[in-house]
Design a protein around this motif. Structure first.
Motif, PDB file in Angstrom:
ATOM      1  N   ASP A 239      24.559   5.634 -26.722  1.00 32.09           N
ATOM      2  CA  ASP A 239      23.533   5.729 -25.423  1.00 32.09           C
ATOM      3  C   ASP A 239      23.855   5.878 -23.576  1.00 32.09           C
ATOM      4  OD1 ASP A 239      21.365   4.478 -26.900  1.00 32.09           O
ATOM      5  OD2 ASP A 239      21.905   2.350 -26.897  1.00 32.09           O
ATOM      6  N   GLN A 240      25.071   5.742 -23.531  1.00 33.60           N
ATOM      7  CA  GLN A 240      25.460   6.355 -22.023  1.00 33.60           C
ATOM      8  C   GLN A 240      25.174   8.009 -22.612  1.00 33.60           C
ATOM      9  OE1 GLN A 240      29.247   3.634 -22.178  1.00 33.60           O
ATOM     10  NE2 GLN A 240      28.191   2.150 -21.291  1.00 33.60           N
ATOM     11  N   TYR A 241      25.925   8.407 -23.490  1.00 32.37           N
ATOM     12  CA  TYR A 241      26.215  10.276 -23.111  1.00 32.37           C
ATOM     13  C   TYR A 241      25.360   9.805 -23.187  1.00 32.37           C
ATOM     14  CZ  TYR A 241      26.868  14.196 -25.594  1.00 32.37           C
ATOM     15  OH  TYR A 241      26.894  15.641 -25.624  1.00 32.37           O
ATOM     16  N   ARG A 242      24.406  10.032 -24.252  1.00 27.27           N
ATOM     17  CA  ARG A 242      22.479   9.905 -24.131  1.00 27.27           C
ATOM     18  C   ARG A 242      21.991  10.407 -22.670  1.00 27.27           C
ATOM     19  NH1 ARG A 242      18.455   7.239 -24.163  1.00 27.27           N
ATOM     20  NH2 ARG A 242      19.264   5.417 -25.161  1.00 27.27           N
ATOM     21  N   LEU A 243      22.667   8.871 -21.772  1.00 29.50           N
ATOM     22  CA  LEU A 243      21.990   8.539 -20.784  1.00 29.50           C
ATOM     23  C   LEU A 243      22.559   9.763 -19.729  1.00 29.50           C
ATOM     24  CD1 LEU A 243      21.225   4.771 -20.149  1.00 29.50           C
ATOM     25  CD2 LEU A 243      19.047   6.521 -20.207  1.00 29.50           C
ATOM     26  N   VAL A 244      23.671   9.620 -19.547  1.00 26.42           N
ATOM     27  CA  VAL A 244      24.697  10.118 -18.903  1.00 26.42           C
ATOM     28  C   VAL A 244      23.583  12.352 -18.773  1.00 26.42           C
ATOM     29  CG1 VAL A 244      26.216   9.303 -17.986  1.00 26.42           C
ATOM     30  CG2 VAL A 244      26.562  10.923 -19.978  1.00 26.42           C
ATOM     31  N   ARG A 245      23.746  12.789 -19.848  1.00 20.97           N
ATOM     32  CA  ARG A 245      22.935  13.653 -20.607  1.00 20.97           C
ATOM     33  C   ARG A 245      21.495  14.297 -19.716  1.00 20.97           C
ATOM     34  NH1 ARG A 245      23.581  14.487 -26.367  1.00 20.97           N
ATOM     35  NH2 ARG A 245      21.453  13.486 -25.912  1.00 20.97           N
ATOM     36  N   GLU A 246      20.545  13.222 -20.193  1.00 21.85           N
ATOM     37  CA  GLU A 246      19.140  13.105 -20.210  1.00 21.85           C
ATOM     38  C   GLU A 246      19.055  13.452 -18.276  1.00 21.85           C
ATOM     39  OE1 GLU A 246      17.054  10.740 -23.450  1.00 21.85           O
ATOM     40  OE2 GLU A 246      17.327   9.827 -21.379  1.00 21.85           O
ATOM     41  N   ASN A 247      19.821  12.635 -17.640  1.00 24.40           N
ATOM     42  CA  ASN A 247      20.316  12.427 -16.355  1.00 24.40           C
ATOM     43  C   ASN A 247      20.947  13.508 -14.794  1.00 24.40           C
ATOM     44  OD1 ASN A 247      18.793  10.102 -15.267  1.00 24.40           O
ATOM     45  ND2 ASN A 247      19.086   9.366 -16.985  1.00 24.40           N
ATOM     46  N   GLY A 248      20.961  14.579 -16.069  1.00 20.41           N
ATOM     47  CA  GLY A 248      21.734  15.968 -15.292  1.00 20.41           C
ATOM     48  C   GLY A 248      23.100  16.034 -15.312  1.00 20.41           C
ATOM     49  N   CYS A 249      24.215  15.365 -16.033  1.00 29.94           N
ATOM     50  CA  CYS A 249      25.147  15.092 -15.713  1.00 29.94           C
ATOM     51  C   CYS A 249      25.620  16.156 -16.785  1.00 29.94           C
ATOM     52  CB  CYS A 249      26.730  14.050 -16.122  1.00 29.94           C
ATOM     53  SG  CYS A 249      25.977  13.262 -15.175  1.00 29.94           S
ATOM     54  N   THR A 250      26.546  17.219 -16.006  1.00 27.36           N
ATOM     55  CA  THR A 250      27.417  18.374 -16.898  1.00 27.36           C
ATOM     56  C   THR A 250      28.159  18.298 -18.027  1.00 27.36           C
ATOM     57  OG1 THR A 250      28.393  19.202 -15.006  1.00 27.36           O
ATOM     58  CG2 THR A 250      26.150  19.865 -14.939  1.00 27.36           C
ATOM     59  N   ASP A 251      29.316  16.891 -17.445  1.00 29.62           N
ATOM     60  CA  ASP A 251      30.368  16.374 -18.042  1.00 29.62           C
ATOM     61  C   ASP A 251      30.258  15.281 -18.199  1.00 29.62           C
ATOM     62  OD1 ASP A 251      30.818  19.900 -15.969  1.00 29.62           O
ATOM     63  OD2 ASP A 251      32.291  19.836 -17.805  1.00 29.62           O
ATOM     64  N   VAL A 252      31.650  15.697 -19.231  1.00 31.54           N
ATOM     65  CA  VAL A 252      31.480  13.853 -20.080  1.00 31.54           C
ATOM     66  C   VAL A 252      32.574  13.603 -20.396  1.00 31.54           C
ATOM     67  CG1 VAL A 252      29.279  13.311 -20.646  1.00 31.54           C
ATOM     68  CG2 VAL A 252      30.683  14.243 -21.730  1.00 31.54           C
ATOM     69  N   GLN A 253      33.426  12.392 -19.275  1.00 35.81           N
ATOM     70  CA  GLN A 253      34.953  12.196 -20.218  1.00 35.81           C
ATOM     71  C   GLN A 253      34.347  10.403 -20.437  1.00 35.81           C
ATOM     72  OE1 GLN A 253      36.920  12.081 -16.568  1.00 35.81           O
ATOM     73  NE2 GLN A 253      39.736  11.650 -17.774  1.00 35.81           N
ATOM     74  N   GLY A 254      35.018  10.136 -21.289  1.00 36.65           N
ATOM     75  CA  GLY A 254      35.097   8.250 -21.368  1.00 36.65           C
ATOM     76  C   GLY A 254      36.024   8.433 -23.168  1.00 36.65           C
ATOM     77  N   TRP A 255      35.926   7.003 -23.088  1.00 40.46           N
ATOM     78  CA  TRP A 255      35.843   6.903 -24.968  1.00 40.46           C
ATOM     79  C   TRP A 255      35.614   6.933 -25.974  1.00 40.46           C
ATOM     80  CZ3 TRP A 255      37.704   1.021 -22.992  1.00 40.46           C
ATOM     81  CH2 TRP A 255      38.329   0.542 -22.241  1.00 40.46           C
ATOM     82  N   PHE A 256      34.330   7.439 -25.750  1.00 40.52           N
ATOM     83  CA  PHE A 256      33.626   8.370 -26.491  1.00 40.52           C
ATOM     84  C   PHE A 256      34.053   8.876 -27.479  1.00 40.52           C
ATOM     85  CE2 PHE A 256      29.537  10.014 -28.042  1.00 40.52           C
ATOM     86  CZ  PHE A 256      29.116   9.277 -29.158  1.00 40.52           C
ATOM     87  N   PHE A 257      34.492   9.794 -26.603  1.00 35.75           N
ATOM     88  CA  PHE A 257      34.476  11.039 -26.928  1.00 35.75           C
ATOM     89  C   PHE A 257      35.745  10.859 -26.672  1.00 35.75           C
ATOM     90  CE2 PHE A 257      31.104  11.962 -24.256  1.00 35.75           C
ATOM     91  CZ  PHE A 257      30.307  12.573 -25.079  1.00 35.75           C
ATOM     92  N   GLY A 258      36.575  10.462 -26.281  1.00 33.82           N
ATOM     93  CA  GLY A 258      38.254  10.168 -26.619  1.00 33.82           C
ATOM     94  C   GLY A 258      39.028   9.490 -25.270  1.00 33.82           C
ATOM     95  N   ARG A 259      40.456   8.834 -26.129  1.00 40.68           N
ATOM     96  CA  ARG A 259      41.058   8.344 -24.952  1.00 40.68           C
ATOM     97  C   ARG A 259      42.183   8.654 -24.631  1.00 40.68           C
ATOM     98  NH1 ARG A 259      40.459   1.582 -25.293  1.00 40.68           N
ATOM     99  NH2 ARG A 259      39.094   1.740 -26.686  1.00 40.68           N
TER     100      ARG A 259
END
Ligand code: C2E
Ligand code: MG
Ligand code: MG
Ligand code: MG
Length: 278
Positions: A239-259
């Protein structure tokens, strides 16, 4: 705070103070020795493109493999390293190790290295970075340095010169933990950042707080307008991934992708079909 009064003073307001002081002094001398003996390891956490979820790089995160206390996180020793001046030697070791590790990766993705404010103030930082790049033969475009807002508090000519000196090497610079310090908009105007990393405290509240969503959206838009990429830190759920993407962040980092993980465990991540290379 009694801590501020220095070593000689012995005002026992709190029980256990002497014990804590002693523990601190022991850790201090162990830290000096630890740097000499290279008791540190870098763990790497993957960074991904928000739209495509492709791997774009890794952030190097230091741990101290302490002979008595086990693997210690940076919160247990970075401040002490700054206070004692050991950070200069430790920081250089981190920089060199990160560049050397990255140069061996099978894909030319970025490596991001955190710089502490004390390191940033060192004379000859650019030379140190240039030497680390030369020794590892890592392309400058693959190195990104992360600094926090506290570095910019002394908003002076030296700060700007240092940043330009680093940019001139061909590396990129990220503003880390944006939103937790003074977050002055003039920082974004005055300093040549390539990336804003939006602090985890905003990302983690996005599902329940419309205010947090609005702030993330505004920072992402501002970053994009100013030609910077914007990374959402601490993405833990879909859900956080979807929200940051929808709100325009270009890149992501976090446990959802990897520790964060040891360098020896990264190979599985490199086997992804595609990656965005630097
Ligand atoms: P940072 O640069 O903001 O690094 C991100 C921190 O958030 C890391 O903690 C990482 O493990 C953690 N993190 C990443 N994704 C998630 C998530 O989804 N959920 C949660 N709860 N946490 C997540 P770590 O490794 O303990 O590092 C803490 C801080 O210590 C770093 O914050 C950075 O300021 C500092 N640090 C780490 N490595 C170095 C270093 O090599 N040199 C210097 N000077 N500072 C370092
Ligand atoms: Mg960082
Ligand atoms: Mg951060
Ligand atoms: Mg952070």
């Amino acid at each position: 705070k009694a801590k501020m009064e220095g070593r000689g003073t012995c005002r026992s307001f709190e029980p256990g103070m002497d014990a804590r002081l002693q523990e601190r002094r022991q850790l201090e001398s162990e830290l000096v020795l630890g740097v000499k003996k290279e008791q540190f390891v870098l763990h790497y956490q993957p960074l991904h493109d928000a739209k495509t979820s492709q791997l774009t790089g890794f952030e190097a995160l230091v741990r101290w493999s302490h002979p008595r206390l086990g693997l210690l996180p940076p919160s247990e020793f970075i401040q002490l390293a700054e206070e004692t001046g050991v950070i200069d030697a430790l920081g250089e070791w981190i920089l060199r190790r990160a560049c050397t590790d990255a140069a061996k990766w099978p894909l030319p993705v970025k490596v991001a290295v955190n710089l502490s404010p004390a390191q940033f103030k060192q004379q000859g930082l650019s030379l140190q970075v240039a030497a680390a790049l030369a020794a590892s033969e890592l392309l400058p475009s693959r190195l990104e340095l992360e600094i926090t807002e506290s570095v910019l508090l002394a908003n002076n000519e030296n700060t700007l010169n240092t940043l330009h000196g680093l940019r001139d090497l061909g590396i990129s610079i990220a503003m880390d933990d944006f939103g937790t310090g003074y977050s002055s908009l003039s920082y974004l105007r005055s300093f040549p950042f390539n990336r804003i990393k939006i602090d985890r405290s905003f990302v983690s509240l996005m599902c329940e707080s419309s205010e947090s969503r609005a702030i993330v959206k505004a920072v992402a838009e501002l970053g994009t307008t100013l030609g910077m990429t914007t990374t959402a830190e601490g993405v833990e759920t879909e859900d956080q991934y979807r929200l940051v993407r929808e709100n325009g962040c270009t890149d992501v980092q976090g446990w959802f992708f990897g520790r964060p993980m040891p360098a020896s465990e990264l190979h599985a991540l490199f086997e992804q079909p595609e990656a965005l290379t630097a």
